[in-house]
Write an enzyme that holds these catalytic residues in place. Structure first.
Site, PDB file in Angstrom:
ATOM      1  N   CYS B  16       9.435  -6.383 -11.587  1.00 42.39           N
ATOM      2  CA  CYS B  16       8.827  -6.632 -13.182  1.00 42.39           C
ATOM      3  C   CYS B  16       8.949  -8.026 -13.499  1.00 42.39           C
ATOM      4  O   CYS B  16       7.958  -7.888 -14.448  1.00 42.39           O
ATOM      5  CB  CYS B  16       9.927  -5.688 -13.601  1.00 42.39           C
ATOM      6  SG  CYS B  16       9.749  -3.912 -13.305  1.00 42.39           S
ATOM      7  N   THR B 138      -5.204   3.058  -1.958  1.00 41.74           N
ATOM      8  CA  THR B 138      -5.135   1.727  -0.842  1.00 41.74           C
ATOM      9  C   THR B 138      -5.898   0.318  -0.577  1.00 41.74           C
ATOM     10  O   THR B 138      -6.756   1.186  -0.092  1.00 41.74           O
ATOM     11  CB  THR B 138      -4.204   2.002   0.556  1.00 41.74           C
ATOM     12  OG1 THR B 138      -3.010   3.369   0.552  1.00 41.74           O
ATOM     13  CG2 THR B 138      -3.376   0.235   1.290  1.00 41.74           C
TER      14      THR B 138
END
Lengths: 68, 346
Positions: B16, B138
């Site tokens: 994060c 992806t």
């Protein structure tokens, strides 16, 4: 005074560099960084090791003079 | 000899900590023209954890996405942590996740085994949460990325936003702080295996158990403490609610080792972005520098920050303890006058 150029590096590399450099226990170091996080982190590390830190800012770069 | 490519070495920022700062985000979105839909009860303009769209009187959809570069080298664990972190936004709205899609970026030096392990970690964590990963997308890129787009459900009357805190509420936090600082110190080789496993377990733990207990009580507001750190997310909750959040520093849970690491300057850049964003709304005069750094430290897959009336919060805490769910009372909420700070750390 030992000079260290940590420009272009991000956390935690500059702290690792000053930590390694301080193994030689010199009386003074001068380190150049180019972001606030590095400036703050190196300051914290040096103060934690009992050094004083003075910062000069110029053109987005910070020169830290680290002395006992 | 170690021949495998270390996942975290392929990433320039971890977990994060890679999140774009809240201040930068607000600038990017400033003046952005949005459209309204009466069914979209939580949307773009709210800085909340997820969007909420009402289907009928009993059902609303909760949608969110979250992804980041590797925070650990073990691909299976990275998959689990990234999934737990993405699913958490659904829990923070009081919802239950049901479906998810993979979001992935593969770096050229990653072998197929590594990619499969990341996906397996994510799939199993989503399944543990009661959600099924039904597809994804992806691409190739310079840095590995993994995360999920998650869809969940919530009763429209039971939506928990980050803007409902009320004076008299007690604040509860359900995971200890220090994740960003410790993972930064780990890059310098300073963290022992025991602490690292404790952190891995914490980051891969779903906020499901905490959410399942929380929704049985009257809760006014909830968010999860992730990239913007305790102070950034508290600031958002306080702004949204028009209240002042008081954090009792002595009661804020954190991994003890993080204090020393913070004092040594092992602080992720994201912590400084969080401070820049929130400090004008935060008053923390007597708080030590390392503790303040921990309170600005970005948390990967952090806990829920719950604001509930004191009596409800006390009973909820009792149930958290009885169920073995980590929880700590960290402060309270008061009225805010015009010149008051939004967050007071005392």
């Amino acid at each position: 005074m030992k000079k260290i150029d940590a420009r272009g590096l991000s956390c935690p590399e500059p702290v690792i560099m000053i930590r390694q450099a301080m193994a030689s226990k010199e009386a003074a170091y001068e380190m150049t960084v180019d972001n606030v996080a590095s400036r703050e982190n190196v300051t914290r590390y040096a103060e934690h090791q009992g050094y004083k830190v003075e910062v000069r800012a110029s053109g987005g770069e910070y020169t830290l003079t680290i002395t006992r | 000899m170690e021949t495998e490519v270390k996942l975290t070495k392929l990433a320039s920022c971890a977990g994060c900590g890679a999140k774009v700062g809240a201040g930068t985000l607000a600038q990017l979105l400033d003046g952005f023209k949005t459209h309204k839909d009466p069914r979209l009860i939580v949307g773009f303009d709210k800085s909340d954890d997820a969007s909420v769209y009402v289907i009928d009187e009993n059902t609303a959809i909760v949608q969110t996405t979250d992804f980041f570069p590797p925070i650990v080298d073990d691909p299976y664990l990275f998959g689990q942590i990234a999934a737990a972190n993405a699913l958490s936004d659904i829990y923070a709205m009081g919802g239950e996740p049901k479906l998810a899609l993979n979001i992935m970026c593969v770096q050229d030096s990653m072998d197929s085994g590594t990619v499969r392990e990341i996906l397996r970690g994510g799939y199993e964590k989503a399944y543990e949460a009661g959600a099924i990963i039904s597809g994804g997308h992806t691409i190739h890129g310079a840095e590995p990325i993994y995360g999920l787009a998650v869809t969940g459900f919530v009763h429209p009357d039971k939506v928990l936003t980050n803007s409902g805190a009320k004076p008299g509420d007690m604040l509860i936090l359900t995971k200890p702080l220090g994740v960003g600082v410790i993972t930064t110190a780990a890059k310098a080789g300073l963290v022992d295996d025991e602490l690292m496993s404790r952190l891995h377990l914490q980051m891969s733990t779903l906020n499901k158990a905490a959410r399942d207990i929380m929704v049985r009580y009257k809760v006014n507001s909830c968010t999860d403490v992730t990239g913007f750190a305790l102070l950034g997310h508290s600031f958002e909750m306080a702004q949204g609610s028009g209240c002042t959040l008081h954090l009792t520093v002595d009661r804020i849970p954190y991994h003890q080792e993080a204090f020393e690491f913070a004092d040594m300057g092992f602080i992720p850049a994201g912590a400084y972005r969080n401070r820049e964003y929130a400090e004008h709304g935060v008053s923390a005069p007597g708080v030590s520098r390392p503790m303040l750094d921990i309170m600005y430290d970005p948390q990967t897959s952090g806990g829920l920050l719950i604001s509930a009336p004191e009596e409800e919060a006390e009973r909820m805490l009792g149930e958290f303890y009885a169920a073995g769910v980590f929880a700590a009372a960290v402060g309270y909420v008061t009225d805010r006058s015009e010149n008051d700070p939004y967050v007071v750390a005392e």
